[in-house]
Structures are given as structure tokens and as C-alpha cells.
Design a protein around this motif. Sequence first.
Motif, PDB file in Angstrom:
ATOM      1  N   GLU A 138       3.098  42.403  35.141  1.00 29.22           N
ATOM      2  CA  GLU A 138       3.792  43.692  35.248  1.00 29.22           C
ATOM      3  C   GLU A 138       3.933  44.078  36.713  1.00 29.22           C
ATOM      4  O   GLU A 138       4.948  44.615  37.138  1.00 29.22           O
ATOM      5  CB  GLU A 138       3.028  44.755  34.468  1.00 29.22           C
ATOM      6  N   LYS A 139       2.888  43.786  37.485  1.00 25.95           N
ATOM      7  CA  LYS A 139       2.940  44.057  38.924  1.00 25.95           C
ATOM      8  C   LYS A 139       3.992  43.161  39.582  1.00 25.95           C
ATOM      9  O   LYS A 139       4.784  43.617  40.412  1.00 25.95           O
ATOM     10  CB  LYS A 139       1.556  43.765  39.517  1.00 25.95           C
ATOM     11  N   LEU A 140       3.984  41.894  39.206  1.00 24.86           N
ATOM     12  CA  LEU A 140       4.974  40.944  39.743  1.00 24.86           C
ATOM     13  C   LEU A 140       6.387  41.444  39.478  1.00 24.86           C
ATOM     14  O   LEU A 140       7.251  41.394  40.355  1.00 24.86           O
ATOM     15  CB  LEU A 140       4.820  39.585  39.051  1.00 24.86           C
ATOM     16  N   GLU A 176       7.478  44.407  39.109  1.00 24.65           N
ATOM     17  CA  GLU A 176       7.873  45.561  39.916  1.00 24.65           C
ATOM     18  C   GLU A 176       8.316  45.162  41.314  1.00 24.65           C
ATOM     19  O   GLU A 176       8.902  45.957  42.036  1.00 24.65           O
ATOM     20  CB  GLU A 176       6.696  46.544  40.034  1.00 24.65           C
ATOM     21  N   HIS A 177       7.986  43.940  41.702  1.00 23.57           N
ATOM     22  CA  HIS A 177       8.362  43.484  43.039  1.00 23.57           C
ATOM     23  C   HIS A 177       9.510  42.488  43.020  1.00 23.57           C
ATOM     24  O   HIS A 177       9.753  41.804  43.993  1.00 23.57           O
ATOM     25  CB  HIS A 177       7.150  42.856  43.735  1.00 23.57           C
ATOM     26  N   GLU A 193      14.801  55.729  31.665  1.00 24.09           N
ATOM     27  CA  GLU A 193      13.818  54.842  31.041  1.00 24.09           C
ATOM     28  C   GLU A 193      14.300  54.427  29.663  1.00 24.09           C
ATOM     29  O   GLU A 193      14.981  55.179  28.983  1.00 24.09           O
ATOM     30  CB  GLU A 193      12.467  55.539  30.938  1.00 24.09           C
ATOM     31  N   TYR A 198       9.209  48.349  28.027  1.00 27.75           N
ATOM     32  CA  TYR A 198       9.462  49.725  28.458  1.00 27.75           C
ATOM     33  C   TYR A 198       9.769  49.678  29.944  1.00 27.75           C
ATOM     34  O   TYR A 198       8.929  49.257  30.747  1.00 27.75           O
ATOM     35  CB  TYR A 198       8.222  50.571  28.164  1.00 27.75           C
ATOM     36  N   VAL A 208      11.032  51.686  33.380  1.00 29.40           N
ATOM     37  CA  VAL A 208      11.340  52.924  34.081  1.00 29.40           C
ATOM     38  C   VAL A 208      12.118  52.517  35.318  1.00 29.40           C
ATOM     39  O   VAL A 208      11.626  51.745  36.144  1.00 29.40           O
ATOM     40  CB  VAL A 208      10.061  53.686  34.490  1.00 29.40           C
ATOM     41  N   PRO A 244      12.685  47.223  38.949  1.00 32.84           N
ATOM     42  CA  PRO A 244      12.163  48.256  38.041  1.00 32.84           C
ATOM     43  C   PRO A 244      11.012  49.020  38.696  1.00 32.84           C
ATOM     44  O   PRO A 244      10.196  48.418  39.400  1.00 32.84           O
ATOM     45  CB  PRO A 244      11.673  47.455  36.835  1.00 32.84           C
ATOM     46  N   TYR A 245      10.980  50.333  38.465  1.00 31.60           N
ATOM     47  CA  TYR A 245       9.869  51.112  39.032  1.00 31.60           C
ATOM     48  C   TYR A 245       8.589  50.794  38.269  1.00 31.60           C
ATOM     49  O   TYR A 245       7.516  50.678  38.851  1.00 31.60           O
ATOM     50  CB  TYR A 245      10.180  52.603  38.955  1.00 31.60           C
ATOM     51  N   ARG A 246       8.719  50.663  36.975  1.00 26.54           N
ATOM     52  CA  ARG A 246       7.576  50.283  36.146  1.00 26.54           C
ATOM     53  C   ARG A 246       8.115  49.460  34.994  1.00 26.54           C
ATOM     54  O   ARG A 246       9.110  49.822  34.369  1.00 26.54           O
ATOM     55  CB  ARG A 246       6.875  51.537  35.620  1.00 26.54           C
ATOM     56  N   ARG A 301       6.691  47.703  31.576  1.00 22.99           N
ATOM     57  CA  ARG A 301       5.540  47.520  30.707  1.00 22.99           C
ATOM     58  C   ARG A 301       5.933  46.609  29.547  1.00 22.99           C
ATOM     59  O   ARG A 301       6.971  46.812  28.924  1.00 22.99           O
ATOM     60  CB  ARG A 301       5.095  48.890  30.177  1.00 22.99           C
ATOM     61  N   ILE A 302       5.091  45.611  29.271  1.00 26.36           N
ATOM     62  CA  ILE A 302       5.318  44.782  28.096  1.00 26.36           C
ATOM     63  C   ILE A 302       4.393  45.296  27.007  1.00 26.36           C
ATOM     64  O   ILE A 302       3.210  45.520  27.255  1.00 26.36           O
ATOM     65  CB  ILE A 302       4.961  43.308  28.371  1.00 26.36           C
ATOM     66  N   ARG A 319      -1.635  38.585  30.024  1.00 23.60           N
ATOM     67  CA  ARG A 319      -0.452  38.799  30.862  1.00 23.60           C
ATOM     68  C   ARG A 319      -0.681  38.534  32.330  1.00 23.60           C
ATOM     69  O   ARG A 319      -1.027  39.251  33.127  1.00 23.60           O
ATOM     70  CB  ARG A 319       0.148  40.183  30.640  1.00 23.60           C
TER      71      ARG A 319
END
Lengths: 161, 393
Positions: free
Chosen positions: B49-51, B53-54, B325, B340, B342, B349-351, B353-354, B393
Motif C-alpha cells: 500500500e505504501k509502494l 502511494e509512491h 474517493e 479503496y 483516495v 493515489p493519496y491512499r 487500500r486493498i 501484503r
Amino acid sequence: MLYLSDSLVEVLKEEFKGKVRELPNLRGETSLEVEKEVLLTFMGFLKHDDRFKMDMLVDLTVVDYPDRNPRFEVVYHLRSLSLRHNLRVKCWAEGEEVPSVVELWKAADWLEREAYEMFGVKFTGRELRKLLLPQKYPYFPLRKDFPLEGKEAPCDVWDWE
Amino acid sequence: MEREKADLILNMGPQHPSTHGVLRLILELKGEKIVNADTVIGYVHRGVEKLAEHRKYMQILPVFDRVDYVSANSNELGFVLAVEKLLGIEDKIPRRAQFLRVIMAELTRISSHLIWLGTHALELGAMSVFLYAFREREKILDLFEEIAGGRLHTGYMRIGGVAADTTDRFLDELNHFLEFFPEKLDEYETLLTENRIWLSRTKGVGIIDKETAINWGITGPTLRAAGCDYDVRKYYPYCVYDELDFKVPVYTGGDVYDRYRVRMDEMRESLKIIKQCLERMPEGPVQIEDTTVILPPKEEVYNTMVGLIQQFELVIHGITPPPGEVYAAVEGPRGELGYYIVSDGSNKPYRLRIRPPSLINISILPQLLKGHYLADVISIIGSLDPLMGEVDR
């Protein structure tokens, strides 16, 4: 995906006057923002009231806005399997704390633990052991100020016991 | 309530084959009975999820291929549906692409269920089913290779369509597969469905009733085995599922055996779906005609200035969806796989979520194991079909 009808949203706004706010949506997905102090009653109402019957907590997650105060927005995706509607509920984590909904939906058990270890949002009224990371890991990796390449952590952190 | 005193604490896994190499169970035993259980997960936590966002939207796709590494197409499909919803272009995707997406998603479901069937049966002692199931799965991977180039991580879905059209060989081999596979399914069933050992290892083991399953957020075959007919393909149809005729297998026992039967029936239903798709699939393009969303064909990039600029724009700047979103979900082989997103209006993506079905399905495990015997642990874990890459994940 079907979301709550406007009339049902009005019911909620009436029932929790001033504590619930409808948020602007992009593609017809209804989102409501709830004040922290009524979160549990609100969720209980959604679950048990016959007009809503939100029997499934689909997902629980957190979005981090470092420039805002309170900083963390906890996002719940709720669904009624019998009435086939959905709702997104949001609650700002003031003082990085929100009440736990695990008594209403057991699905929140691991999801809250995950939200805690990734963002540092505490869910009151339950034990929050780390789920995916070592117990002593001191950082919250999904926060916006945590670098993508990670941070150096002391060796004893990697003790998985 | 007072905690029952255990005689022995047994660490099971992560190396035990039935725990998939990355799930550790701490079992408190009294004799052979489990009085308490805890799970340790996170051994393959990669922070996807962090990946995400970048990365730009298009660059995220290969990352999500690897979340559930045995059903890449379903993961990709969920993600592209979410991004298309965010962009508001879900109605503009060509019909041929929609059918191709369904075919690939259903083939993925079969191949994932075959892995499950093979390994689950192997763990309970049936070696031949393992060999047979993997033999047939290989055929599906050949099909993936033919159409997408990759076998495991296909990268076939694209935001705005699919990567490539079918080839004649793909269609021939798919038709051949549809012909011979039902017989193979019968073979597996001959080996297992009425097998006395299989029955005694699975019947009445690991029962989850309907209310409990819903309360724990369980989806997929595990929920349907507990008597709830929830299937994203029927409840909230995406692609062309609402035009297709198929059943959602539902059983009421809620035990390991019924989960097996749900998955076997699902494979047959998937075959029906694919057959209908092949009959109804129209000719036409497989990608949206919007060059701000999908990369132009390579001939245009190499031969025209416009194509080159479009390619450059997309690769360097990427897609920029409006702020807002969305949540979109597909019925993956393990249950509801949701995304999801955002968006803050930028090209990343700003956020993101899987909603991983495996994580939520196995969260019930410590509760479920209590009161069962040690030998049932293997049967129960296998029946929940967790994919640890998706859990961590």
C-alpha cells in the motif's frame, strides 16, 4: 455498488442531529462523517435498526492527513447483505484514539490491530497487539512522514517472540 | 472465563507445508485437543500500500499482480475497475475487452481453485489429486502465456481495456480446455467426494455458521458454504456478469467438506461463464479510444509524432483522476477483493487500500481452532484457502 438512499441518510441525520454530516461524493458513494463521541451508538444503530441492517463490516482503514488536526481519518465500509446497500462512515481520530467497534463486528478485530500498527491510531477498549510487524517495532510505516525506504531500527526489534 | 490449562505449547509452522511457509500457529494443547491458538503473520509483509502511494497509477499494476500471486488477473481487474470508476470511464470500455476480462478472471478462478484442491488434498494425504490438479492448471497457465506473455504475473488488464486481443491459437486451446476439463473435474470428484477418509477428515470439521461468518466479514467460498449466497458478481455485477447465466453454489453445512463442494461447483460454473463469453464476445477494439488513459499502439509511437507525444505524456505525467474517493470490488477466488482509492487529483493515489479477503477470512482462525484436534488444524487452514501474500501484503 448500491449505497444508502437519500431518505435513509436523512433518517440518520435526524436521529443524530448535528453529530452526522454528509460528505460530498464523487461517484454516488455515500459517505457520512460522524463525531467521535457518538460513533459507537451510531454504529450500533446502523447494525440493529431494521431500516439499515448493516450486518457486515467490509473494511476498516485509516487515511493520514499530516497537515490537519485531528490528523487521522478512520474509514469504515459497511454493508447490509439482506438490504444490499452500503455506506462509508468516517470518523476523525482525535488524540489518535477512537472507540473500538469489535463488539459489533468481529471483523474489526484484526483490522483495528492492523490500523494501529500501520498508523498508530488507538482503538479504545481492547488490546492492540501488532499483527504484521514485530512487537517492538517503534514506527508506523503507513504514515505519510514515514519514508518509503524505511527507517533504521535497532536489532532487538526483530525479535519475533 | 477461566483459560483452560495446556499441557504443551506447540509451534506449528511457518515451515510446515500446510501453513504455506509463512503462517505460524502457536497452539496450546491438552492431549491432542487445542485449548488455545494464536497466529503469527507478517513474514512476507512488503508494504504494497505504501509502494502504491509512491507510484503513478499505471505503474501500480505490476505490484498488485504480486499481492495474490496465484490469481494475478483478479487482482489486476479489481484495481483497474477502481481506477476506471475514479476516472468515470467504466461505461466506455469496449465490450470485447469486458468479455476478455471475464474470461481471464474465470480462468484465474479455476487455476486458483486447482492449486487449492491439489495442495489441500495433498495435505490430507491424497497425492494423486495434487498431481492431476497441477497438470490441468498448467494448461491454464499455457493459455495465459499465449494471450498475455506471462504465466503467473500476466499484466493483462489495463486501465481502459486489456493488453492484447485473442489469437486463434488461444481460442482453439481454450475451446479444447472447455471440452476436456469437465471430465477431469469428475475424476477429482471420483477420488474425493465419497472417499471415506476424505469425508472423515472434512465432514463436521471447522464449522462456521452463517451469522458468525457475516459478523467476521468472511466472504467467498467460505461464506457460501455457510449458507449465505453473497457473491459480488451477482450482488454488484461488474464487466458483463449481469448478462451471463450462472449459479452461485451455496451449501449450508459450513464445514470443510462444504467449502470443498462450493469450490468444485464454482469451477463448473466458471466453465459455463467462459463458454457463454466465447459465444457472445463481439468483434472490435479491446482498448478505450482515449489516449489520456491508455498507451497508444506501438506502431503509432514509432511512426507518428502524435503517438510519440501521447506515449511521453502518459509515461512521464501519468493519469490524473479527479479528487475524490471510490471503492470497487471483484469476486476473487478467495472472496471479495476490494480497492479503496483516495485521490487528491495528482497522478499518484493519496491512499490506496486493498481489502484482502484472505486476511479477513483467516482472522477467525484462532477462534475456530479451539476445541478441535491437532490433525484438524491442517484441514481447517486448507479449507479457508488463505494466500499469505495477500494476508501480509
